[in-house]
Scaffold this motif. Structure first.
Motif, PDB file in Angstrom:
ATOM      1  N   ILE A 111      -5.739   9.339  -1.851  1.00 14.11           N
ATOM      2  CA  ILE A 111      -6.298   8.633  -0.699  1.00 14.11           C
ATOM      3  C   ILE A 111      -6.215   9.509   0.540  1.00 14.11           C
ATOM      4  CG2 ILE A 111      -6.077   6.599   0.779  1.00 14.11           C
ATOM      5  CD1 ILE A 111      -4.870   5.124  -1.625  1.00 14.11           C
ATOM      6  N   LEU A 112      -5.084  10.200   0.694  1.00 13.10           N
ATOM      7  CA  LEU A 112      -4.915  11.085   1.847  1.00 13.10           C
ATOM      8  C   LEU A 112      -5.959  12.198   1.832  1.00 13.10           C
ATOM      9  CD1 LEU A 112      -3.338  11.936   4.356  1.00 13.10           C
ATOM     10  CD2 LEU A 112      -1.789  13.227   2.872  1.00 13.10           C
ATOM     11  N   ASP A 113      -6.220  12.770   0.676  1.00  9.43           N
ATOM     12  CA  ASP A 113      -7.243  13.818   0.563  1.00  9.43           C
ATOM     13  C   ASP A 113      -8.602  13.307   1.051  1.00  9.43           C
ATOM     14  OD1 ASP A 113      -5.448  15.636  -0.592  1.00  9.43           O
ATOM     15  OD2 ASP A 113      -5.906  14.953  -2.621  1.00  9.43           O
ATOM     16  N   LYS A 136      -3.639  -2.144  15.409  1.00 10.67           N
ATOM     17  CA  LYS A 136      -4.282  -1.674  14.176  1.00 10.67           C
ATOM     18  C   LYS A 136      -5.129  -2.798  13.596  1.00 10.67           C
ATOM     19  CE  LYS A 136      -1.605  -1.075  10.489  1.00 10.67           C
ATOM     20  NZ  LYS A 136      -0.717  -0.431   9.494  1.00 10.67           N
ATOM     21  N   ARG A 137      -6.429  -2.649  13.646  1.00  3.94           N
ATOM     22  CA  ARG A 137      -7.316  -3.700  13.146  1.00  3.94           C
ATOM     23  C   ARG A 137      -7.340  -3.778  11.614  1.00  3.94           C
ATOM     24  NH1 ARG A 137     -10.500  -1.574  17.371  1.00  3.94           N
ATOM     25  NH2 ARG A 137     -10.823  -3.067  19.065  1.00  3.94           N
ATOM     26  N   ALA A 138      -7.214  -2.612  10.972  1.00  8.70           N
ATOM     27  CA  ALA A 138      -7.372  -2.558   9.516  1.00  8.70           C
ATOM     28  C   ALA A 138      -6.608  -1.364   8.975  1.00  8.70           C
ATOM     29  CB  ALA A 138      -8.854  -2.432   9.152  1.00  8.70           C
ATOM     30  N   SER A 139      -6.504  -1.287   7.645  1.00  9.88           N
ATOM     31  CA  SER A 139      -5.922  -0.117   6.989  1.00  9.88           C
ATOM     32  C   SER A 139      -6.607   0.075   5.647  1.00  9.88           C
ATOM     33  CB  SER A 139      -4.411  -0.297   6.790  1.00  9.88           C
ATOM     34  OG  SER A 139      -4.148  -1.172   5.718  1.00  9.88           O
ATOM     35  N   PRO A 140      -6.554   1.293   5.094  1.00  9.01           N
ATOM     36  CA  PRO A 140      -7.185   1.536   3.792  1.00  9.01           C
ATOM     37  C   PRO A 140      -6.572   0.698   2.677  1.00  9.01           C
ATOM     38  CG  PRO A 140      -6.750   3.606   4.917  1.00  9.01           C
ATOM     39  CD  PRO A 140      -6.047   2.533   5.697  1.00  9.01           C
ATOM     40  N   SER A 141      -5.281   0.370   2.805  1.00 11.12           N
ATOM     41  CA  SER A 141      -4.610  -0.370   1.734  1.00 11.12           C
ATOM     42  C   SER A 141      -4.779  -1.885   1.856  1.00 11.12           C
ATOM     43  CB  SER A 141      -3.115  -0.034   1.704  1.00 11.12           C
ATOM     44  OG  SER A 141      -2.501  -0.360   2.936  1.00 11.12           O
ATOM     45  N   ASN A 191       7.798   8.104   7.107  1.00  9.91           N
ATOM     46  CA  ASN A 191       6.847   7.077   6.694  1.00  9.91           C
ATOM     47  C   ASN A 191       7.266   6.539   5.337  1.00  9.91           C
ATOM     48  OD1 ASN A 191       4.680   5.412   6.232  1.00  9.91           O
ATOM     49  ND2 ASN A 191       3.151   6.885   6.937  1.00  9.91           N
ATOM     50  N   ASN A 192       7.599   5.267   5.305  1.00  9.69           N
ATOM     51  CA  ASN A 192       8.011   4.626   4.053  1.00  9.69           C
ATOM     52  C   ASN A 192       6.827   4.379   3.125  1.00  9.69           C
ATOM     53  OD1 ASN A 192      10.849   4.252   4.842  1.00  9.69           O
ATOM     54  ND2 ASN A 192      10.003   2.839   6.356  1.00  9.69           N
ATOM     55  N   ARG A 193       5.626   4.626   3.645  1.00  7.01           N
ATOM     56  CA  ARG A 193       4.423   4.482   2.830  1.00  7.01           C
ATOM     57  C   ARG A 193       4.033   5.840   2.258  1.00  7.01           C
ATOM     58  NH1 ARG A 193       1.042   0.414   2.827  1.00  7.01           N
ATOM     59  NH2 ARG A 193       1.654  -0.256   4.929  1.00  7.01           N
ATOM     60  N   ASN A 194       3.958   5.933   0.965  1.00  5.66           N
ATOM     61  CA  ASN A 194       3.507   7.156   0.305  1.00  5.66           C
ATOM     62  C   ASN A 194       2.007   7.297   0.546  1.00  5.66           C
ATOM     63  OD1 ASN A 194       2.420   8.945  -1.717  1.00  5.66           O
ATOM     64  ND2 ASN A 194       4.349   8.769  -2.829  1.00  5.66           N
ATOM     65  N   LEU A 195       1.599   8.331   1.271  1.00  2.34           N
ATOM     66  CA  LEU A 195       0.188   8.469   1.634  1.00  2.34           C
ATOM     67  C   LEU A 195      -0.702   8.898   0.477  1.00  2.34           C
ATOM     68  CD1 LEU A 195       0.277   9.969   5.240  1.00  2.34           C
ATOM     69  CD2 LEU A 195      -0.053   7.606   4.525  1.00  2.34           C
ATOM     70  N   LYS A 196      -0.095   9.192  -0.660  1.00  3.68           N
ATOM     71  CA  LYS A 196      -0.897   9.523  -1.842  1.00  3.68           C
ATOM     72  C   LYS A 196      -1.175   8.280  -2.682  1.00  3.68           C
ATOM     73  CE  LYS A 196       0.799  14.264  -1.977  1.00  3.68           C
ATOM     74  NZ  LYS A 196       1.573  15.293  -2.711  1.00  3.68           N
ATOM     75  N   THR A 197      -0.212   7.335  -2.691  1.00  3.62           N
ATOM     76  CA  THR A 197      -0.373   6.111  -3.486  1.00  3.62           C
ATOM     77  C   THR A 197      -0.467   4.862  -2.614  1.00  3.62           C
ATOM     78  OG1 THR A 197       2.016   5.734  -3.655  1.00  3.62           O
ATOM     79  CG2 THR A 197       1.000   7.172  -5.315  1.00  3.62           C
ATOM     80  N   PHE A 198      -0.023   4.979  -1.354  1.00  2.00           N
ATOM     81  CA  PHE A 198       0.050   3.888  -0.380  1.00  2.00           C
ATOM     82  C   PHE A 198       1.098   2.827  -0.754  1.00  2.00           C
ATOM     83  CE2 PHE A 198      -3.007   5.966   1.976  1.00  2.00           C
ATOM     84  CZ  PHE A 198      -3.340   5.257   3.126  1.00  2.00           C
ATOM     85  N   GLU A 199       1.991   3.141  -1.665  1.00  2.00           N
ATOM     86  CA  GLU A 199       3.104   2.249  -1.963  1.00  2.00           C
ATOM     87  C   GLU A 199       4.176   2.406  -0.883  1.00  2.00           C
ATOM     88  OE1 GLU A 199       4.350   3.426  -5.837  1.00  2.00           O
ATOM     89  OE2 GLU A 199       2.661   2.462  -6.856  1.00  2.00           O
ATOM     90  N   VAL A 200       4.886   1.294  -0.585  1.00  2.00           N
ATOM     91  CA  VAL A 200       5.899   1.295   0.469  1.00  2.00           C
ATOM     92  C   VAL A 200       7.286   1.138  -0.140  1.00  2.00           C
ATOM     93  CG1 VAL A 200       6.759   0.094   2.523  1.00  2.00           C
ATOM     94  CG2 VAL A 200       4.295   0.335   2.149  1.00  2.00           C
TER      95      VAL A 200
END
Length: 261
Positions: free
Chosen positions: A4-6, A53-58, A182-191
């Motif tokens: 997702i980050l890519d 923050k209005r929205a997020s990818p996750s 960041n507790n959110r993994n930007l590759k998987t978006f898991e927290v």
């Protein structure tokens, strides 16, 4: 495999291709400096960076109906130490949102975006930011250092975001005073709040101030971050969707566990 980050970074490079180049001469460097780091030096309770923050990818749309000026004013009145404004298209944000919040509050403003080039930092300064975010995962050490130094040249403080030991080493090597886990993994978006618990003591040993980002839902979550050495937290979704925002702020104002330096 593309993460997702890519995808976000590829889109960001595309989006900024035609962004106007601003030189230092185009910017007002005399504007009153609002230092978040100074706030951290003089507080005995958890500092809160509250996020618009209005929205997020996750999560998709979190709250599309809130007015940035009104929400920013509420954040300030309820005790925020700084306000983060998403300016990235993936989060339905713009630099206009940042300008609007800047005009409405007297707090330090963090421009939250995926910074890949100097010209984005210039536009953040022009829009009224006091801090920017640099994500260590996006840059090699030399590129991270160059962007960090350019931000400092413009009078901006920098929150360097990390996710693991390797990125922490990168942040420490460039002299980062303010490090966000960041507790959110930007590759998987898991927290996973365990990320702050694992890396927090190492960040504090480096001498940097520590911000725990993502995943703060309850007072217990904030207490966990405090015990790991956090000086502050960055909270977006919980505040943007809160039924009782004032009470949520009260719940999150916990005493610091690790003394300030």
């Amino acid at each position: 495999m593309e993460t997702i980050l890519d995808k976000i970074i590829a889109k960001k490079r595309e989006d900024i291709r035609n962004m106007t180049e601003l030189t230092i001469n185009d910017l007002d460097l005399s504007r009153e400096k609002r230092s978040f780091i100074e706030k951290l030096r003089h507080t005995s309770e958890m500092a809160i960076i509250s996020e618009f923050k209005r929205a997020s990818p996750s999560k998709g749309i979190i709250n599309a109906n809130l007015n940035p000026a009104e929400q920013g004013a509420l954040y300030e009145s309820y005790g925020a130490s700084a306000i983060s404004v998403l300016t990235d298209v993936y989060f339905k944000g713009t630099f206009e949102d940042l300008k609007t919040v800047r005009e409405a509050v007297n707090l330090p403003i963090l421009c939250k975006d995926f910074m890949v080039e100097r010209k984005q930092i210039s536009h953040a300064k022009a829009a009224g930011a006091d801090l920017i975010l640099l994500i260590a995962a996006v840059h090699g050490k030399d590129a991270l250092k160059e962007l960090h130094e350019y931000a400092a040249e413009l009078g901006l403080e920098v929150l360097v975001e990390i996710h693991d030991d390797e990125e922490l080493e990168k942040a420490v090597s460039i002299g980062a005073e303010l490090i966000g886990i960041n507790n959110r993994n930007l590759k998987t978006f898991e927290v996973n709040l365990g990320t702050t618990e694992k890396l927090g003591p190492l960040v504090r040993q480096s001498g940097a101030f520590l911000i725990s980002e993502s995943g703060m839902k309850t007072r217990e979550d904030v207490v966990r971050a405090a015990k790991a050495g956090a000086n502050g937290i960055l909270v977006g979704e919980t505040f943007m969707s809160a039924d009782n925002l004032k009470q949520t702020f009260r719940d999150f104002k916990v005493p610091l566990t690790v003394p300030q330096r």
